[in-house]
Design a protein around this motif. Structure first.
Motif, mmCIF file in Angstrom:
data_model
loop_
_atom_site.group_PDB
_atom_site.id
_atom_site.type_symbol
_atom_site.label_atom_id
_atom_site.label_comp_id
_atom_site.label_asym_id
_atom_site.label_seq_id
_atom_site.Cartn_x
_atom_site.Cartn_y
_atom_site.Cartn_z
ATOM 1 N N ILE A 120 0.874 -1.175 0.000
ATOM 2 C CA ILE A 120 0.000 0.000 0.000
ATOM 3 C C ILE A 120 0.910 1.224 0.000
ATOM 4 O O ILE A 120 1.752 1.384 0.886
ATOM 5 N N ASN A 121 0.754 2.081 -1.000
ATOM 6 C CA ASN A 121 1.632 3.243 -1.113
ATOM 7 C C ASN A 121 1.196 4.370 -0.164
ATOM 8 O O ASN A 121 0.224 4.234 0.582
ATOM 9 N N ALA A 122 1.895 5.489 -0.233
ATOM 10 C CA ALA A 122 1.633 6.624 0.663
ATOM 11 C C ALA A 122 0.237 7.212 0.477
ATOM 12 O O ALA A 122 -0.316 7.820 1.390
ATOM 13 N N LYS A 123 -0.356 7.015 -0.694
ATOM 14 C CA LYS A 123 -1.709 7.509 -0.969
ATOM 15 C C LYS A 123 -2.770 6.459 -0.660
ATOM 16 O O LYS A 123 -3.911 6.587 -1.076
ATOM 17 N N LYS A 124 -2.359 5.392 0.053
ATOM 18 C CA LYS A 124 -3.272 4.311 0.481
ATOM 19 C C LYS A 124 -3.839 3.527 -0.697
ATOM 20 O O LYS A 124 -4.960 3.049 -0.662
ATOM 21 N N GLN A 125 -3.042 3.428 -1.782
ATOM 22 C CA GLN A 125 -3.449 2.676 -2.968
ATOM 23 C C GLN A 125 -2.633 1.384 -3.047
ATOM 24 O O GLN A 125 -1.456 1.367 -2.677
#
Length: 177
Positions: A120-125
Motif C-alpha cells: 500500500i503506497n503513501a496515498k493508500k493505494q
C-alpha cells in the motif's frame, strides 16, 4: 563514544559501497519461502507473488488485480516495443547493412518470468512492483528471492503498477554492459 559509532557507520557504508560495485552482476534478496505464492489463475505458470517482509503486512492480490497487472504490463511493453521499432527504423536508415534484428530489441512477454511485490503506497493505494526477467534464468531461486541484475539489456525489466488507477510508471529496461 559517538566517535566510535561514527567510525563503525562509516566503515559499514564503505563496505556496502564496495560490495555494491563488485564484479558480480546478479544479487538476490532472501525472502522466506513460506511467503511465496505461485499464481495459478494466470495463463502462465511463471509468476511468483512475493510478500514484502519489510512491511510485515500481507497484501493479497485478487484475480481482478492480476488481470489489471497483466494488462498494464502488456501496455508498457507495447509502448516500449513501439519505441524500439522507431529506433530500428532509424538505425536501418543510417546503416542499411546493420545486422540488428527485431528480436534483439523487442520484448516478447512469453519469454519472461515475473515477480510481483504488492504494498500500500503513501496515498493508500494498492501498488505492485513487477520484476521481469528472461525465463531461461537459473533454477527455482526466483520463486523465493527477488532477482536483481545490473546490465542484461532487455532480458531484465521492471515497473510499478497502481491497481486503482490502472496505470504504470517507472518502466525500466536494464542497459547492456
Amino acid at each position: 563514544m559517538s566517535k566510535k559509532i561514527t567510525q563503525i557507520i562509516l566503515i559499514s557504508l564503505i563496505s556496502c559501497l564496495l560490495a555494491c560495485n563488485s564484479e558480480s552482476h546478479k544479487t538476490a534478496i532472501e525472502i522466506p519461502p513460506r511467503l511465496i505464492q505461485t499464481d495459478t489463475t494466470n495463463r502462465t505458470q511463471f509468476i511468483a507473488i512475493i510478500d514484502d517482509s519489510a512491511i510485515k503486512k500481507n497484501i493479497q492480490l485478487t484475480k481482478n488485480d492480476l488481470s489489471i497487472i497483466d494488462q498494464q504490463i502488456k501496455i508498457a511493453v507495447s509502448n516500449y516495443n513501439v519505441e524500439r521499432e522507431q529506433y530500428l527504423k532509424k538505425i536501418r536508415l543510417e546503416d542499411p547493412k546493420t545486422t540488428i534484428k527485431r528480436e534483439d530489441l523487442f520484448i516478447d512477454l512469453k519469454n519472461y518470468k515475473r515477480q510481483y511485490v504488492a504494498h500500500i503506497n503513501a496515498k493508500k493505494q494498492k501498488e505492485v512492483w513487477v520484476n521481469c526477467f528472461c525465463s531461461n534464468e537459473g533454477n527455482d531461486e526466483w520463486k523465493s528471492k527477488i532477482i536483481e541484475v545490473r546490465d542484461g539489456g532487455k532480458c531484465y525489466f521492471n515497473l510499478r503498477i497502481i491497481i486503482e488507477q490502472k496505470s504504470y510508471y517507472e518502466f525500466m529496461v536494464n542497459g547492456k554492459a
